[in-house]
Design a protein around this motif. Sequence first.
Motif, PDB file in Angstrom:
ATOM      1  N   UNK A 336      47.874  39.855 -25.860  1.00  0.00           N
ATOM      2  CA  UNK A 336      47.100  38.617 -26.021  1.00  0.00           C
ATOM      3  C   UNK A 336      46.078  38.535 -24.880  1.00  0.00           C
ATOM      4  N   UNK A 337      44.793  38.515 -25.240  1.00  0.00           N
ATOM      5  CA  UNK A 337      43.726  38.506 -24.245  1.00  0.00           C
ATOM      6  C   UNK A 337      42.926  37.215 -24.371  1.00  0.00           C
ATOM      7  N   UNK A 338      42.709  36.553 -23.232  1.00  0.00           N
ATOM      8  CA  UNK A 338      41.876  35.362 -23.147  1.00  0.00           C
ATOM      9  C   UNK A 338      40.721  35.633 -22.191  1.00  0.00           C
ATOM     10  N   UNK A 339      39.557  35.040 -22.467  1.00  0.00           N
ATOM     11  CA  UNK A 339      38.477  35.042 -21.481  1.00  0.00           C
ATOM     12  C   UNK A 339      38.068  33.600 -21.203  1.00  0.00           C
ATOM     13  N   UNK A 340      37.701  33.335 -19.960  1.00  0.00           N
ATOM     14  CA  UNK A 340      37.169  32.036 -19.541  1.00  0.00           C
ATOM     15  C   UNK A 340      35.815  32.329 -18.902  1.00  0.00           C
ATOM     16  N   UNK A 341      34.739  31.882 -19.559  1.00  0.00           N
ATOM     17  CA  UNK A 341      33.403  32.320 -19.143  1.00  0.00           C
ATOM     18  C   UNK A 341      32.397  31.174 -19.128  1.00  0.00           C
ATOM     19  N   UNK A 342      31.271  31.435 -18.458  1.00  0.00           N
ATOM     20  CA  UNK A 342      30.161  30.490 -18.416  1.00  0.00           C
ATOM     21  C   UNK A 342      28.846  31.265 -18.361  1.00  0.00           C
ATOM     22  N   UNK A 343      28.261  31.596 -19.538  1.00  0.00           N
ATOM     23  CA  UNK A 343      28.752  31.361 -20.884  1.00  0.00           C
ATOM     24  C   UNK A 343      29.511  32.583 -21.392  1.00  0.00           C
ATOM     25  N   UNK A 344      29.966  32.510 -22.661  1.00  0.00           N
ATOM     26  CA  UNK A 344      30.551  33.678 -23.318  1.00  0.00           C
ATOM     27  C   UNK A 344      29.399  34.629 -23.656  1.00  0.00           C
ATOM     28  N   UNK A 380      40.502  37.278 -18.575  1.00  0.00           N
ATOM     29  CA  UNK A 380      39.236  37.574 -17.911  1.00  0.00           C
ATOM     30  C   UNK A 380      38.631  36.262 -17.444  1.00  0.00           C
ATOM     31  N   UNK A 381      38.361  36.169 -16.152  1.00  0.00           N
ATOM     32  CA  UNK A 381      37.692  34.996 -15.576  1.00  0.00           C
ATOM     33  C   UNK A 381      36.273  35.422 -15.227  1.00  0.00           C
ATOM     34  N   UNK A 382      35.287  34.755 -15.832  1.00  0.00           N
ATOM     35  CA  UNK A 382      33.902  35.186 -15.653  1.00  0.00           C
ATOM     36  C   UNK A 382      33.503  35.390 -14.217  1.00  0.00           C
ATOM     37  N   UNK A 383      33.927  34.500 -13.329  1.00  0.00           N
ATOM     38  CA  UNK A 383      33.582  34.633 -11.910  1.00  0.00           C
ATOM     39  C   UNK A 383      34.514  33.765 -11.074  1.00  0.00           C
ATOM     40  N   UNK A 384      34.964  34.303  -9.963  1.00  0.00           N
ATOM     41  CA  UNK A 384      35.718  33.504  -8.991  1.00  0.00           C
ATOM     42  C   UNK A 384      34.708  32.927  -8.019  1.00  0.00           C
ATOM     43  N   UNK A 385      34.486  31.604  -8.149  1.00  0.00           N
ATOM     44  CA  UNK A 385      33.430  30.963  -7.362  1.00  0.00           C
ATOM     45  C   UNK A 385      33.953  30.117  -6.212  1.00  0.00           C
ATOM     46  N   UNK A 386      35.207  29.692  -6.304  1.00  0.00           N
ATOM     47  CA  UNK A 386      35.698  28.740  -5.308  1.00  0.00           C
ATOM     48  C   UNK A 386      37.181  28.971  -5.053  1.00  0.00           C
ATOM     49  N   UNK A 387      37.709  28.205  -4.098  1.00  0.00           N
ATOM     50  CA  UNK A 387      39.105  28.381  -3.709  1.00  0.00           C
ATOM     51  C   UNK A 387      40.057  28.042  -4.850  1.00  0.00           C
TER      52      UNK A 387
END
Length: 531
Positions: A336-344, A380-387
Amino acid sequence: MRHPDEFGFVQELGRRGRISEDAQRRVIRALETSPHALDLVFTELGILREDEFARAAGEIGDIDVRSDLEAHDSDLVAQIGEDFLLRAGLLPLTADETAVRVVAANPFARTELRTLAFHLGRPLVVSAGERSRIISALRAGTVDEPDAVDTEVAPDDLDLDVLKASASDAPMIRLVSRIFSRAVSDGASDIHVEPQAEGIRIRERIDGRLVTVETVQKASHGGLIARLKVLARLNIAERRLPQDGRIRTTVKGQPVDIRVSSVPSSYGESLVLRILDRSQVRLDLDRLGFDGSATAKLKTLVDTPNGIVLLTGPTGSGKTTTLYALLRERLSEDVKIFTVEDPVEYRIDGITQLQVNPEIGLDFPAALRSVLRQDPDVILVGEIRDRDTAEIAVRAALTGHLVLSTLHTNGAAGTITRLRDLGIDDFLISATLRGVVSQRLVRRSCQDCAAAGCERCGHQGHRGRLAVYEILPVSASIAEAVAKHESEAGILARARSEGFRTLVEDAGDKIERGQTSSAEVFRVLEPESLR
Protein backbone atom coordinates in the motif's frame (compact mmCIF):
# COMPACT_ATOMS: atom_id res chain seq x y z
CA MET A 1 33.41 26.68 -36.28
CA ARG A 2 33.29 30.24 -35.00
CA HIS A 3 34.04 33.01 -37.48
CA PRO A 4 36.91 35.33 -36.47
CA ASP A 5 34.55 38.31 -36.79
CA GLU A 6 32.69 37.13 -33.66
CA PHE A 7 35.85 37.20 -31.54
CA GLY A 8 36.83 40.52 -33.15
CA PHE A 9 33.47 42.01 -32.13
CA VAL A 10 33.98 40.92 -28.51
CA GLN A 11 37.52 42.34 -28.43
CA GLU A 12 36.37 45.63 -29.96
CA LEU A 13 33.67 45.96 -27.28
CA GLY A 14 36.41 45.54 -24.69
CA ARG A 15 38.69 48.10 -26.36
CA ARG A 16 35.85 50.64 -26.41
CA GLY A 17 35.11 50.03 -22.74
CA ARG A 18 31.61 48.74 -23.45
CA ILE A 19 32.21 45.53 -21.48
CA SER A 20 34.63 44.67 -18.67
CA GLU A 21 37.70 42.46 -19.05
CA ASP A 22 35.99 39.79 -16.98
CA ALA A 23 32.89 39.91 -19.21
CA GLN A 24 35.14 39.71 -22.28
CA ARG A 25 36.84 36.57 -20.92
CA ARG A 26 33.51 34.96 -20.05
CA VAL A 27 32.07 35.56 -23.52
CA ILE A 28 35.17 34.24 -25.30
CA ARG A 29 35.22 31.15 -23.08
CA ALA A 30 31.55 30.55 -23.88
CA LEU A 31 32.18 30.98 -27.60
CA GLU A 32 34.97 28.40 -27.44
CA THR A 33 32.89 25.81 -25.57
CA SER A 34 29.27 26.50 -26.56
CA PRO A 35 27.33 26.26 -29.84
CA HIS A 36 25.08 29.21 -28.89
CA ALA A 37 24.78 32.19 -31.25
CA LEU A 38 26.84 35.25 -30.31
CA ASP A 39 23.85 37.38 -29.30
CA LEU A 40 22.46 34.57 -27.11
CA VAL A 41 25.81 34.23 -25.34
CA PHE A 42 25.68 37.91 -24.36
CA THR A 43 22.04 37.83 -23.24
CA GLU A 44 22.20 34.48 -21.40
CA LEU A 45 25.31 35.59 -19.50
CA GLY A 46 23.49 38.81 -18.59
CA ILE A 47 26.21 41.02 -20.10
CA LEU A 48 24.11 42.83 -22.73
CA ARG A 49 20.37 43.01 -23.34
CA GLU A 50 19.04 42.22 -26.80
CA ASP A 51 18.62 45.90 -27.70
CA GLU A 52 22.09 46.74 -26.37
CA PHE A 53 23.65 43.95 -28.43
CA ALA A 54 21.84 45.08 -31.58
CA ARG A 55 22.98 48.69 -31.12
CA ALA A 56 26.58 47.59 -30.46
CA ALA A 57 26.54 45.30 -33.51
CA GLY A 58 25.22 48.14 -35.65
CA GLU A 59 27.85 50.56 -34.37
CA ILE A 60 30.86 48.24 -34.64
CA GLY A 61 29.68 46.51 -37.81
CA ASP A 62 28.69 49.86 -39.39
CA ILE A 63 25.23 48.60 -40.31
CA ASP A 64 21.68 49.77 -39.69
CA VAL A 65 19.66 48.66 -36.65
CA ARG A 66 16.04 47.77 -37.35
CA SER A 67 13.25 47.56 -34.77
CA ASP A 68 10.18 47.72 -37.06
CA LEU A 69 9.96 44.22 -38.51
CA GLU A 70 6.29 43.98 -39.38
CA ALA A 71 6.71 44.72 -43.11
CA HIS A 72 8.72 41.65 -44.08
CA ASP A 73 8.42 39.45 -47.15
CA SER A 74 6.31 36.42 -46.18
CA ASP A 75 6.85 34.84 -49.62
CA LEU A 76 10.61 34.88 -49.01
CA VAL A 77 10.08 33.33 -45.58
CA ALA A 78 8.11 30.49 -47.18
CA GLN A 79 10.73 30.06 -49.91
CA ILE A 80 13.65 29.88 -47.45
CA GLY A 81 11.91 27.91 -44.72
CA GLU A 82 10.78 29.19 -41.35
CA ASP A 83 12.73 26.56 -39.38
CA PHE A 84 16.08 27.67 -40.80
CA LEU A 85 15.28 31.35 -40.24
CA LEU A 86 14.18 30.74 -36.65
CA ARG A 87 17.36 28.82 -35.82
CA ALA A 88 19.59 31.36 -37.55
CA GLY A 89 17.76 34.42 -36.20
CA LEU A 90 17.27 35.91 -39.68
CA LEU A 91 14.31 37.80 -41.17
CA PRO A 92 14.16 38.73 -44.89
CA LEU A 93 12.54 42.15 -45.32
CA THR A 94 12.55 42.97 -49.03
CA ALA A 95 14.14 41.70 -52.22
CA ASP A 96 14.85 43.09 -55.66
CA GLU A 97 16.96 41.93 -58.60
CA THR A 98 20.22 43.13 -57.03
CA ALA A 99 20.01 42.25 -53.31
CA VAL A 100 17.92 40.99 -50.39
CA ARG A 101 17.60 43.08 -47.22
CA VAL A 102 17.84 40.93 -44.11
CA VAL A 103 17.68 41.58 -40.36
CA ALA A 104 20.06 39.39 -38.34
CA ALA A 105 20.10 38.77 -34.59
CA ASN A 106 23.82 37.97 -35.01
CA PRO A 107 25.19 39.95 -37.99
CA PHE A 108 28.54 38.20 -37.51
CA ALA A 109 27.13 34.71 -38.23
CA ARG A 110 28.91 34.51 -41.57
CA THR A 111 28.12 30.83 -42.22
CA GLU A 112 24.35 31.31 -41.93
CA LEU A 113 24.43 34.54 -43.96
CA ARG A 114 26.49 32.94 -46.74
CA THR A 115 24.12 29.97 -46.80
CA LEU A 116 21.17 32.32 -47.19
CA ALA A 117 22.87 34.37 -49.93
CA PHE A 118 23.77 31.19 -51.84
CA HIS A 119 20.19 29.89 -51.54
CA LEU A 120 18.71 33.14 -52.84
CA GLY A 121 21.38 33.70 -55.49
CA ARG A 122 21.77 37.35 -54.52
CA PRO A 123 23.94 39.33 -52.10
CA LEU A 124 22.52 40.40 -48.73
CA VAL A 125 22.20 43.84 -47.21
CA VAL A 126 22.30 43.07 -43.49
CA SER A 127 20.83 45.05 -40.60
CA ALA A 128 21.00 44.22 -36.89
CA GLY A 129 17.87 43.41 -34.88
CA GLU A 130 16.67 41.79 -31.66
CA ARG A 131 16.24 38.01 -31.81
CA SER A 132 12.94 38.03 -29.92
CA ARG A 133 11.47 40.53 -32.39
CA ILE A 134 12.69 38.46 -35.33
CA ILE A 135 11.14 35.31 -33.85
CA SER A 136 7.89 37.13 -33.13
CA ALA A 137 7.72 38.49 -36.69
CA LEU A 138 8.39 35.04 -38.21
CA ARG A 139 5.79 33.30 -36.08
CA ALA A 140 3.22 36.06 -36.58
CA GLY A 141 3.04 35.08 -40.22
CA THR A 142 1.44 31.72 -39.44
CA VAL A 143 -1.10 32.58 -36.74
CA ASP A 144 -3.31 35.64 -36.41
CA GLU A 145 -2.18 37.98 -33.66
CA PRO A 146 -4.81 38.98 -31.11
CA ASP A 147 -6.82 42.10 -31.72
CA ALA A 148 -5.21 45.08 -30.05
CA VAL A 149 -6.63 46.60 -26.89
CA ASP A 150 -6.39 50.38 -26.43
CA THR A 151 -2.62 50.97 -26.31
CA GLU A 152 -3.03 54.13 -24.26
CA VAL A 153 -4.51 52.19 -21.33
CA ALA A 154 -2.22 50.42 -18.86
CA PRO A 155 -3.11 46.75 -18.21
CA ASP A 156 -3.95 47.43 -14.56
CA ASP A 157 -6.56 50.03 -15.57
CA LEU A 158 -8.38 47.95 -18.17
CA ASP A 159 -12.10 47.55 -17.67
CA LEU A 160 -12.97 44.11 -16.31
CA ASP A 161 -15.58 43.50 -19.01
CA VAL A 162 -12.97 44.33 -21.69
CA LEU A 163 -10.58 41.80 -20.16
CA LYS A 164 -13.23 39.10 -20.03
CA ALA A 165 -14.19 39.72 -23.64
CA SER A 166 -10.57 39.76 -24.78
CA ALA A 167 -9.87 36.49 -22.92
CA SER A 168 -12.54 34.70 -24.97
CA ASP A 169 -11.62 36.21 -28.35
CA ALA A 170 -10.69 33.64 -30.98
CA PRO A 171 -7.27 35.23 -31.71
CA MET A 172 -6.37 35.14 -28.00
CA ILE A 173 -7.49 31.51 -27.72
CA ARG A 174 -5.27 30.67 -30.70
CA LEU A 175 -2.33 32.55 -29.18
CA VAL A 176 -2.53 30.64 -25.89
CA SER A 177 -3.00 27.35 -27.75
CA ARG A 178 0.10 28.14 -29.79
CA ILE A 179 2.14 28.94 -26.68
CA PHE A 180 1.13 25.63 -25.05
CA SER A 181 1.67 23.55 -28.19
CA ARG A 182 5.12 24.98 -28.88
CA ALA A 183 6.25 24.49 -25.27
CA VAL A 184 5.18 20.84 -25.24
CA SER A 185 6.82 20.22 -28.63
CA ASP A 186 10.02 21.87 -27.38
CA GLY A 187 10.03 19.73 -24.24
CA ALA A 188 9.92 22.84 -22.04
CA SER A 189 9.44 22.48 -18.29
CA ASP A 190 8.23 26.08 -17.78
CA ILE A 191 6.75 28.97 -19.74
CA HIS A 192 7.56 32.51 -18.56
CA VAL A 193 5.13 35.24 -19.61
CA GLU A 194 6.96 38.46 -18.77
CA PRO A 195 5.65 41.99 -19.43
CA GLN A 196 8.39 44.36 -20.62
CA ALA A 197 8.43 48.03 -21.57
CA GLU A 198 8.04 47.23 -25.28
CA GLY A 199 6.02 44.00 -25.25
CA ILE A 200 5.43 40.63 -23.58
CA ARG A 201 8.44 38.35 -23.62
CA ILE A 202 7.65 34.62 -23.82
CA ARG A 203 10.46 32.39 -22.63
CA GLU A 204 10.71 28.61 -22.23
CA ARG A 205 12.93 26.68 -19.89
CA ILE A 206 14.37 23.85 -21.97
CA ASP A 207 16.80 21.41 -20.38
CA GLY A 208 17.26 23.86 -17.51
CA ARG A 209 18.05 26.94 -19.66
CA LEU A 210 15.71 29.84 -20.43
CA VAL A 211 15.23 30.62 -24.14
CA THR A 212 13.25 33.53 -25.59
CA VAL A 213 10.80 32.15 -28.15
CA GLU A 214 8.49 35.07 -28.89
CA THR A 215 7.63 38.67 -28.09
CA VAL A 216 3.93 39.51 -28.16
CA GLN A 217 2.73 43.06 -28.75
CA LYS A 218 2.26 45.08 -25.55
CA ALA A 219 -1.37 45.82 -26.37
CA SER A 220 -2.19 42.14 -25.93
CA HIS A 221 -0.93 41.92 -22.35
CA GLY A 222 -4.28 42.32 -20.60
CA GLY A 223 -6.07 39.80 -22.80
CA LEU A 224 -3.28 37.22 -22.67
CA ILE A 225 -2.97 37.34 -18.88
CA ALA A 226 -6.77 37.27 -18.52
CA ARG A 227 -7.03 34.21 -20.79
CA LEU A 228 -4.42 32.31 -18.80
CA LYS A 229 -6.00 33.30 -15.47
CA VAL A 230 -9.44 32.22 -16.65
CA LEU A 231 -8.06 28.81 -17.64
CA ALA A 232 -6.33 28.52 -14.24
CA ARG A 233 -9.51 29.62 -12.42
CA LEU A 234 -7.82 32.65 -10.91
CA ASN A 235 -9.46 35.95 -10.06
CA ILE A 236 -8.84 38.17 -13.11
CA ALA A 237 -9.97 41.25 -11.15
CA GLU A 238 -7.17 40.78 -8.58
CA ARG A 239 -3.97 42.20 -10.05
CA ARG A 240 -2.22 43.39 -6.87
CA LEU A 241 -1.58 40.08 -5.09
CA PRO A 242 0.17 36.85 -6.14
CA GLN A 243 -2.12 33.96 -7.11
CA ASP A 244 -1.63 30.26 -7.83
CA GLY A 245 -3.77 28.01 -9.98
CA ARG A 246 -3.78 25.02 -12.27
CA ILE A 247 -4.76 24.31 -15.87
CA ARG A 248 -5.71 20.86 -17.11
CA THR A 249 -5.69 20.70 -20.89
CA THR A 250 -4.91 18.46 -23.84
CA VAL A 251 -2.08 19.20 -26.25
CA LYS A 252 -1.75 17.09 -29.40
CA GLY A 253 -4.02 14.45 -27.88
CA GLN A 254 -2.00 14.15 -24.64
CA PRO A 255 -3.21 15.27 -21.19
CA VAL A 256 -1.07 18.09 -19.76
CA ASP A 257 -1.25 19.66 -16.31
CA ILE A 258 0.04 23.22 -15.95
CA ARG A 259 0.72 24.93 -12.63
CA VAL A 260 0.25 28.69 -12.86
CA SER A 261 1.87 31.32 -10.64
CA SER A 262 1.01 35.00 -11.05
CA VAL A 263 2.84 37.92 -9.41
CA PRO A 264 2.46 41.69 -9.93
CA SER A 265 5.37 43.55 -11.53
CA SER A 266 6.14 47.11 -12.60
CA TYR A 267 4.84 46.46 -16.15
CA GLY A 268 1.85 44.34 -15.13
CA GLU A 269 1.30 40.75 -14.04
CA SER A 270 4.03 38.22 -14.74
CA LEU A 271 3.12 34.52 -15.02
CA VAL A 272 5.17 31.35 -14.81
CA LEU A 273 3.56 28.13 -16.02
CA ARG A 274 5.09 24.81 -14.91
CA ILE A 275 4.29 22.08 -17.43
CA LEU A 276 3.61 18.62 -16.05
CA ASP A 277 3.43 16.58 -19.25
CA ARG A 278 3.00 13.00 -18.09
CA SER A 279 3.48 11.66 -21.63
CA GLN A 280 7.10 12.90 -21.58
CA VAL A 281 8.03 11.35 -18.23
CA ARG A 282 9.97 8.09 -18.25
CA LEU A 283 10.25 6.84 -14.69
CA ASP A 284 13.12 4.42 -15.27
CA LEU A 285 16.29 4.76 -13.21
CA ASP A 286 18.59 3.90 -16.12
CA ARG A 287 16.97 6.51 -18.37
CA LEU A 288 17.47 9.10 -15.63
CA GLY A 289 21.23 8.52 -15.69
CA PHE A 290 21.77 5.94 -12.93
CA ASP A 291 24.15 3.15 -13.95
CA GLY A 292 23.78 -0.50 -13.00
CA SER A 293 25.71 -0.24 -9.72
CA ALA A 294 23.76 2.83 -8.61
CA THR A 295 20.43 1.26 -9.57
CA ALA A 296 21.25 -1.80 -7.45
CA LYS A 297 22.02 0.42 -4.44
CA LEU A 298 18.80 2.37 -4.88
CA LYS A 299 16.70 -0.78 -5.17
CA THR A 300 18.29 -2.08 -1.98
CA LEU A 301 17.34 1.16 -0.20
CA VAL A 302 13.69 1.05 -1.23
CA ASP A 303 13.38 -2.67 -0.55
CA THR A 304 13.88 -2.07 3.18
CA PRO A 305 10.65 -2.54 5.18
CA ASN A 306 11.03 0.66 7.20
CA GLY A 307 13.14 3.77 7.59
CA ILE A 308 13.70 7.02 5.68
CA VAL A 309 15.28 7.50 2.23
CA LEU A 310 15.93 11.12 1.23
CA LEU A 311 16.56 12.78 -2.14
CA THR A 312 18.44 16.07 -1.89
CA GLY A 313 19.43 18.88 -4.20
CA PRO A 314 18.27 22.35 -5.26
CA THR A 315 14.97 23.16 -6.94
CA GLY A 316 14.84 21.71 -10.45
CA SER A 317 17.38 18.95 -9.84
CA GLY A 318 14.95 16.13 -10.64
CA LYS A 319 14.36 14.91 -7.08
CA THR A 320 10.64 14.24 -7.51
CA THR A 321 11.13 12.32 -10.77
CA THR A 322 13.72 10.07 -9.13
CA LEU A 323 11.41 9.55 -6.13
CA TYR A 324 8.65 8.34 -8.42
CA ALA A 325 11.06 6.06 -10.23
CA LEU A 326 11.90 4.55 -6.82
CA LEU A 327 8.21 4.22 -5.98
CA ARG A 328 7.66 2.20 -9.12
CA GLU A 329 10.24 -0.29 -7.82
CA ARG A 330 7.96 -0.96 -4.81
CA LEU A 331 4.67 -0.96 -6.72
CA SER A 332 2.93 -4.34 -6.32
CA GLU A 333 -0.38 -5.86 -5.30
CA ASP A 334 0.73 -6.51 -1.71
CA VAL A 335 2.12 -3.02 -0.96
CA LYS A 336 0.00 0.00 0.00
CA ILE A 337 1.62 3.24 -1.20
CA PHE A 338 0.52 6.77 -0.27
CA THR A 339 1.92 10.10 -1.45
CA VAL A 340 1.47 13.48 0.24
CA GLU A 341 2.39 16.25 -2.18
CA ASP A 342 2.08 19.93 -3.04
CA PRO A 343 1.03 19.52 -5.79
CA VAL A 344 0.60 15.96 -7.09
CA GLU A 345 3.00 16.00 -10.06
CA TYR A 346 2.65 12.53 -11.60
CA ARG A 347 -0.47 10.40 -11.36
CA ILE A 348 0.27 6.67 -11.18
CA ASP A 349 -2.29 3.87 -11.08
CA GLY A 350 -2.03 1.75 -7.96
CA ILE A 351 -0.87 4.61 -5.71
CA THR A 352 -3.14 6.71 -3.48
CA GLN A 353 -2.11 10.35 -3.87
CA LEU A 354 -3.10 13.19 -1.55
CA GLN A 355 -2.56 16.87 -2.30
CA VAL A 356 -2.10 19.18 0.67
CA ASN A 357 -4.27 22.27 0.99
CA PRO A 358 -3.09 24.60 3.78
CA GLU A 359 -6.06 26.94 3.21
CA ILE A 360 -8.37 24.33 4.76
CA GLY A 361 -5.88 23.16 7.38
CA LEU A 362 -4.55 20.20 5.37
CA ASP A 363 -0.83 20.97 5.57
CA PHE A 364 1.96 18.36 5.40
CA PRO A 365 1.85 17.38 9.11
CA ALA A 366 -1.96 17.07 9.13
CA ALA A 367 -1.98 15.09 5.89
CA LEU A 368 0.75 12.76 7.18
CA ARG A 369 -1.14 12.07 10.39
CA SER A 370 -4.21 11.14 8.35
CA VAL A 371 -2.22 8.88 6.01
CA LEU A 372 -0.71 6.99 8.96
CA ARG A 373 -4.25 5.91 9.92
CA GLN A 374 -4.70 4.39 6.41
CA ASP A 375 -2.42 1.36 7.03
CA PRO A 376 0.28 2.32 4.49
CA ASP A 377 3.47 0.38 3.77
CA VAL A 378 5.27 3.13 1.86
CA ILE A 379 4.74 6.89 2.16
CA LEU A 380 6.14 9.54 -0.18
CA VAL A 381 6.29 13.01 1.37
CA GLY A 382 6.81 15.66 -1.29
CA GLU A 383 9.20 17.67 0.87
CA ILE A 384 10.32 17.86 4.48
CA ARG A 385 10.06 21.59 5.12
CA ASP A 386 9.79 21.95 8.87
CA ARG A 387 10.31 20.27 12.22
CA ASP A 388 6.72 18.97 12.50
CA THR A 389 6.93 17.15 9.15
CA ALA A 390 10.39 15.77 9.99
CA GLU A 391 9.21 14.46 13.37
CA ILE A 392 6.14 12.73 11.91
CA ALA A 393 8.30 11.16 9.17
CA VAL A 394 10.68 9.82 11.81
CA ARG A 395 7.76 8.48 13.86
CA ALA A 396 6.34 6.77 10.78
CA ALA A 397 9.71 5.15 10.09
CA LEU A 398 9.99 3.96 13.71
CA THR A 399 6.55 2.34 13.53
CA GLY A 400 7.35 0.15 10.52
CA HIS A 401 6.83 2.35 7.44
CA LEU A 402 9.20 3.22 4.62
CA VAL A 403 9.23 6.99 4.06
CA LEU A 404 10.60 8.61 0.92
CA SER A 405 11.03 12.38 0.78
CA THR A 406 13.13 15.32 -0.40
CA LEU A 407 15.24 17.85 1.45
CA HIS A 408 17.14 20.93 0.31
CA THR A 409 20.83 20.30 0.99
CA ASN A 410 23.94 20.61 -1.18
CA GLY A 411 25.30 17.11 -0.57
CA ALA A 412 24.44 13.72 0.86
CA ALA A 413 26.54 14.11 4.02
CA GLY A 414 25.06 17.57 4.62
CA THR A 415 21.63 15.94 5.03
CA ILE A 416 22.63 14.79 8.53
CA THR A 417 23.38 18.38 9.52
CA ARG A 418 20.09 19.58 8.05
CA LEU A 419 18.08 17.01 10.02
CA ARG A 420 19.90 18.08 13.16
CA ASP A 421 19.02 21.70 12.37
CA LEU A 422 15.36 20.66 12.13
CA GLY A 423 15.57 19.41 15.72
CA ILE A 424 15.82 15.67 15.12
CA ASP A 425 18.01 13.95 17.74
CA ASP A 426 21.10 12.06 16.58
CA PHE A 427 19.88 8.73 17.95
CA LEU A 428 16.63 9.07 15.96
CA ILE A 429 18.49 9.94 12.75
CA SER A 430 20.83 6.95 13.18
CA ALA A 431 17.87 4.66 13.91
CA THR A 432 15.71 5.69 10.94
CA LEU A 433 17.81 7.06 8.10
CA ARG A 434 18.55 4.34 5.53
CA GLY A 435 20.18 6.35 2.77
CA VAL A 436 20.56 9.69 1.00
CA VAL A 437 20.78 10.45 -2.71
CA SER A 438 22.05 13.88 -3.78
CA GLN A 439 21.64 14.75 -7.44
CA ARG A 440 21.79 17.47 -10.08
CA LEU A 441 20.60 17.55 -13.68
CA VAL A 442 23.03 18.29 -16.51
CA ARG A 443 22.27 18.59 -20.18
CA ARG A 444 22.97 15.43 -22.14
CA SER A 445 25.37 15.85 -25.06
CA CYS A 446 23.65 15.22 -28.37
CA GLN A 447 24.68 11.74 -29.44
CA ASP A 448 24.21 12.59 -33.13
CA CYS A 449 26.72 15.45 -33.22
CA ALA A 450 28.85 14.98 -30.06
CA ALA A 451 27.88 18.47 -28.80
CA ALA A 452 28.81 20.24 -32.02
CA GLY A 453 25.21 21.14 -32.90
CA CYS A 454 22.94 19.58 -35.52
CA GLU A 455 19.34 19.47 -36.76
CA ARG A 456 18.33 16.83 -34.19
CA CYS A 457 19.30 19.02 -31.21
CA GLY A 458 18.28 22.34 -32.73
CA HIS A 459 21.97 23.26 -33.10
CA GLN A 460 22.30 23.46 -29.32
CA GLY A 461 24.73 20.55 -28.88
CA HIS A 462 22.52 19.05 -26.16
CA ARG A 463 19.31 17.05 -26.16
CA GLY A 464 17.63 16.09 -22.88
CA ARG A 465 19.12 15.87 -19.41
CA LEU A 466 20.52 13.21 -17.11
CA ALA A 467 21.31 13.01 -13.41
CA VAL A 468 24.74 13.21 -11.82
CA TYR A 469 24.53 11.88 -8.30
CA GLU A 470 26.06 10.59 -5.12
CA ILE A 471 24.50 7.80 -3.04
CA LEU A 472 25.15 7.48 0.69
CA PRO A 473 23.77 4.26 2.21
CA VAL A 474 23.68 4.61 6.00
CA SER A 475 25.79 1.63 7.07
CA ALA A 476 26.28 0.52 10.65
CA SER A 477 29.50 2.53 10.78
CA ILE A 478 27.85 5.73 9.56
CA ALA A 479 24.86 5.22 11.87
CA GLU A 480 27.34 4.94 14.75
CA ALA A 481 29.05 8.18 13.64
CA VAL A 482 25.69 9.98 13.55
CA ALA A 483 24.74 8.70 17.01
CA LYS A 484 28.07 10.00 18.34
CA HIS A 485 27.36 13.43 16.80
CA GLU A 486 30.40 13.28 14.54
CA SER A 487 30.87 16.21 12.17
CA GLU A 488 29.84 16.22 8.52
CA ALA A 489 33.51 15.88 7.56
CA GLY A 490 33.90 12.84 9.84
CA ILE A 491 30.81 11.17 8.39
CA LEU A 492 32.05 11.86 4.87
CA ALA A 493 35.45 10.35 5.69
CA ARG A 494 33.81 7.14 6.91
CA ALA A 495 31.66 7.03 3.78
CA ARG A 496 34.73 7.44 1.54
CA SER A 497 36.39 4.51 3.26
CA GLU A 498 33.32 2.43 2.32
CA GLY A 499 33.46 3.35 -1.38
CA PHE A 500 31.31 6.50 -1.42
CA ARG A 501 31.69 8.45 -4.70
CA THR A 502 30.92 12.17 -4.96
CA LEU A 503 28.82 14.12 -7.42
CA VAL A 504 32.00 15.40 -9.06
CA GLU A 505 33.38 11.89 -9.54
CA ASP A 506 30.15 10.69 -11.13
CA ALA A 507 30.09 13.78 -13.35
CA GLY A 508 33.68 13.06 -14.39
CA ASP A 509 32.70 9.55 -15.47
CA LYS A 510 29.85 10.92 -17.57
CA ILE A 511 32.19 13.44 -19.22
CA GLU A 512 34.64 10.65 -20.11
CA ARG A 513 31.80 8.60 -21.60
CA GLY A 514 30.70 11.57 -23.73
CA GLN A 515 27.32 11.82 -22.01
CA THR A 516 27.83 15.47 -21.02
CA SER A 517 30.52 18.14 -21.21
CA SER A 518 32.87 19.71 -18.68
CA ALA A 519 31.38 23.14 -19.42
CA GLU A 520 27.93 21.81 -18.55
CA VAL A 521 29.17 20.29 -15.28
CA PHE A 522 30.85 23.54 -14.29
CA ARG A 523 27.61 25.37 -15.03
CA VAL A 524 25.50 23.14 -12.80
CA LEU A 525 27.63 22.10 -9.84
CA GLU A 526 28.37 24.47 -6.98
CA PRO A 527 31.92 25.90 -6.96
CA GLU A 528 32.55 24.36 -3.52
CA SER A 529 31.92 20.85 -4.80
CA LEU A 530 34.43 21.26 -7.64
CA ARG A 531 37.38 22.06 -5.37
